[in-house]
Design a protein around this motif. Structure first.
Motif, mmCIF file in Angstrom:
data_model
loop_
_atom_site.group_PDB
_atom_site.id
_atom_site.type_symbol
_atom_site.label_atom_id
_atom_site.label_comp_id
_atom_site.label_asym_id
_atom_site.label_seq_id
_atom_site.Cartn_x
_atom_site.Cartn_y
_atom_site.Cartn_z
ATOM 1 N N ILE A 41 0.697 -1.205 -0.164
ATOM 2 C CA ILE A 41 0.068 -0.070 0.171
ATOM 3 C C ILE A 41 0.758 1.033 0.166
ATOM 4 O O ILE A 41 0.459 2.258 -0.935
ATOM 5 C CB ILE A 41 -1.127 0.134 1.255
ATOM 6 N N LEU A 42 1.916 1.302 0.961
ATOM 7 C CA LEU A 42 2.945 2.444 0.897
ATOM 8 C C LEU A 42 3.478 2.554 -0.457
ATOM 9 O O LEU A 42 3.685 3.597 -1.022
ATOM 10 C CB LEU A 42 4.007 2.186 1.969
ATOM 11 N N GLU A 43 4.000 1.650 -1.203
ATOM 12 C CA GLU A 43 4.551 1.814 -2.417
ATOM 13 C C GLU A 43 3.714 2.525 -3.468
ATOM 14 O O GLU A 43 4.079 3.295 -4.327
ATOM 15 C CB GLU A 43 4.998 0.472 -3.184
ATOM 16 N N GLU A 44 2.227 2.225 -3.335
ATOM 17 C CA GLU A 44 1.343 3.003 -4.210
ATOM 18 C C GLU A 44 1.339 4.277 -4.013
ATOM 19 O O GLU A 44 1.217 5.168 -4.690
ATOM 20 C CB GLU A 44 0.011 2.366 -3.964
ATOM 21 N N THR A 45 1.568 4.755 -2.723
ATOM 22 C CA THR A 45 1.303 6.209 -2.305
ATOM 23 C C THR A 45 2.559 6.754 -2.769
ATOM 24 O O THR A 45 2.766 8.281 -2.845
ATOM 25 C CB THR A 45 1.356 6.409 -0.966
ATOM 26 N N LEU A 46 3.616 6.166 -3.095
ATOM 27 C CA LEU A 46 4.938 7.017 -3.666
ATOM 28 C C LEU A 46 4.933 7.260 -4.931
ATOM 29 O O LEU A 46 6.014 7.950 -5.175
ATOM 30 C CB LEU A 46 5.962 6.163 -2.846
ATOM 31 N N ALA A 47 4.163 6.614 -5.854
ATOM 32 C CA ALA A 47 4.374 7.001 -7.193
ATOM 33 C C ALA A 47 3.943 8.599 -7.424
ATOM 34 O O ALA A 47 3.065 9.082 -6.509
ATOM 35 C CB ALA A 47 3.156 6.219 -7.788
ATOM 36 N N PRO A 48 4.343 8.902 -8.405
ATOM 37 C CA PRO A 48 4.516 10.400 -8.456
ATOM 38 C C PRO A 48 2.760 10.899 -8.979
ATOM 39 O O PRO A 48 2.248 10.208 -9.886
ATOM 40 C CB PRO A 48 5.337 11.036 -9.833
ATOM 41 N N GLY A 49 2.320 11.890 -8.319
ATOM 42 C CA GLY A 49 1.098 12.381 -8.829
ATOM 43 C C GLY A 49 -0.136 11.535 -8.221
ATOM 44 O O GLY A 49 -1.046 11.954 -8.218
ATOM 45 N N VAL A 50 0.232 10.609 -7.324
ATOM 46 C CA VAL A 50 -0.738 9.787 -6.526
ATOM 47 C C VAL A 50 -1.379 10.456 -5.249
ATOM 48 O O VAL A 50 -0.615 10.997 -4.464
ATOM 49 C CB VAL A 50 -0.186 8.156 -6.053
ATOM 50 N N ASN A 51 -2.909 10.464 -5.185
ATOM 51 C CA ASN A 51 -3.538 11.011 -4.001
ATOM 52 C C ASN A 51 -3.466 9.839 -2.991
ATOM 53 O O ASN A 51 -4.027 9.010 -3.078
ATOM 54 C CB ASN A 51 -4.856 11.585 -4.459
ATOM 55 N N VAL A 52 -2.688 10.352 -1.756
ATOM 56 C CA VAL A 52 -2.772 9.285 -0.686
ATOM 57 C C VAL A 52 -4.140 9.036 -0.139
ATOM 58 O O VAL A 52 -4.280 7.795 0.499
ATOM 59 C CB VAL A 52 -1.557 9.872 0.309
ATOM 60 N N ILE A 79 11.591 2.733 3.534
ATOM 61 C CA ILE A 79 11.060 3.084 2.255
ATOM 62 C C ILE A 79 11.680 4.762 2.251
ATOM 63 O O ILE A 79 12.100 5.287 3.075
ATOM 64 C CB ILE A 79 9.605 3.496 1.974
ATOM 65 N N ALA A 80 11.854 4.824 0.751
ATOM 66 C CA ALA A 80 12.702 6.117 0.274
ATOM 67 C C ALA A 80 11.678 6.978 -0.655
ATOM 68 O O ALA A 80 11.303 6.037 -1.517
ATOM 69 C CB ALA A 80 13.892 6.033 -0.182
ATOM 70 N N LEU A 81 11.624 8.007 -0.865
ATOM 71 C CA LEU A 81 10.832 8.758 -1.845
ATOM 72 C C LEU A 81 11.652 8.610 -3.146
ATOM 73 O O LEU A 81 12.901 8.479 -3.075
ATOM 74 C CB LEU A 81 10.780 10.002 -1.593
ATOM 75 N N LEU A 82 10.791 8.600 -4.211
ATOM 76 C CA LEU A 82 11.543 8.521 -5.654
ATOM 77 C C LEU A 82 12.351 9.967 -5.805
ATOM 78 O O LEU A 82 11.792 10.902 -5.188
ATOM 79 C CB LEU A 82 10.222 8.417 -6.628
ATOM 80 N N PRO A 83 13.501 9.616 -6.796
ATOM 81 C CA PRO A 83 14.189 10.951 -6.836
ATOM 82 C C PRO A 83 13.538 11.980 -7.556
ATOM 83 O O PRO A 83 13.632 13.229 -7.454
ATOM 84 C CB PRO A 83 15.358 10.335 -7.448
ATOM 85 N N ASP A 84 12.367 11.804 -8.318
ATOM 86 C CA ASP A 84 11.758 13.125 -8.996
ATOM 87 C C ASP A 84 10.717 13.670 -8.036
ATOM 88 O O ASP A 84 10.087 14.562 -8.648
ATOM 89 C CB ASP A 84 11.249 12.517 -10.251
ATOM 90 N N ARG A 85 10.667 13.215 -6.938
ATOM 91 C CA ARG A 85 9.680 13.871 -5.711
ATOM 92 C C ARG A 85 10.302 15.026 -4.940
ATOM 93 O O ARG A 85 11.499 15.026 -4.858
ATOM 94 C CB ARG A 85 9.261 12.934 -4.878
ATOM 95 N N PRO A 86 9.758 16.127 -5.157
ATOM 96 C CA PRO A 86 10.555 17.353 -4.514
ATOM 97 C C PRO A 86 10.761 17.154 -3.192
ATOM 98 O O PRO A 86 11.951 17.744 -2.757
ATOM 99 C CB PRO A 86 9.388 18.510 -4.683
ATOM 100 N N GLU A 87 10.135 16.613 -2.391
ATOM 101 C CA GLU A 87 10.434 16.357 -1.057
ATOM 102 C C GLU A 87 11.956 15.535 -0.845
ATOM 103 O O GLU A 87 12.495 15.769 0.110
ATOM 104 C CB GLU A 87 9.392 15.420 -0.332
ATOM 105 N N ALA A 88 12.044 14.629 -1.804
ATOM 106 C CA ALA A 88 13.418 13.878 -1.741
ATOM 107 C C ALA A 88 14.490 14.370 -2.448
ATOM 108 O O ALA A 88 15.535 14.046 -2.003
ATOM 109 C CB ALA A 88 13.092 12.398 -2.437
#
Length: 139
Positions: A41-52, A79-88
């Motif tokens: 479930i957490l992996e789904e939330t880390l995809a770019p543009g996904v509404n948690v 877990i780690a945020l994807l590199p194209d996420r601004p937070e990461a």
């Protein structure tokens, strides 16, 4: 004159009261989520543009619970945020070269990422440009 009769201990009745409200209220079961289900479930939330919150509703989890799982997993390093996420990504700068050649003064922009080139005019929407850059970086 005589005073009112005195009460004796035998005349008092002790009432024992036990709260049974909790026994009669509906039992609310706490769901236990396996670590594998949480991870998926957490992996789904880390995809770019996904509404948690939408992911939480889809899996029958409260959004607050999912955000708590996510925060705990990020802090623990599970877990780690994807590199194209601004937070990461820490702020970084790209090298910029200004060239005066054909079409100078046209108000266009040319972005070179690796061996790919993106050319845009001054009327391109920022969201479209961001999507194009992310697509080129992912390829």
């Amino acid at each position: 004159m005589q005073s009112a009769p005195k009460s004796r201990l035998e005349s008092f009745v002790v009432i024992e009261a036990v709260a049974n409200r909790l026994e009669e209220s509906p039992a609310l079961l706490r769901r236990r989520w396996p670590a594998e289900a949480k991870r998926r479930i957490l992996e789904e939330t880390l995809a770019p543009g996904v509404n948690v919150s939408a992911v939480a509703r889809a899996h029958g989890v409260s959004p607050q619970q999912l955000f708590a799982w996510r925060r705990k997993a990020l802090r623990s390093g599970a877990i780690a945020l994807l590199p194209d996420r601004p937070e990461a990504e820490a702020q970084s700068f790209a090298s910029v070269e200004v060239s005066r050649g054909e079409g100078a003064g046209m108000g266009g922009l040319e972005i070179v990422i690796g061996d790919a080139t993106i050319r845009v005019g001054n009327d391109v929407a920022p969201t479209l440009l961001t999507t194009a850059i992310r697509a080129v970086r992912a390829a």
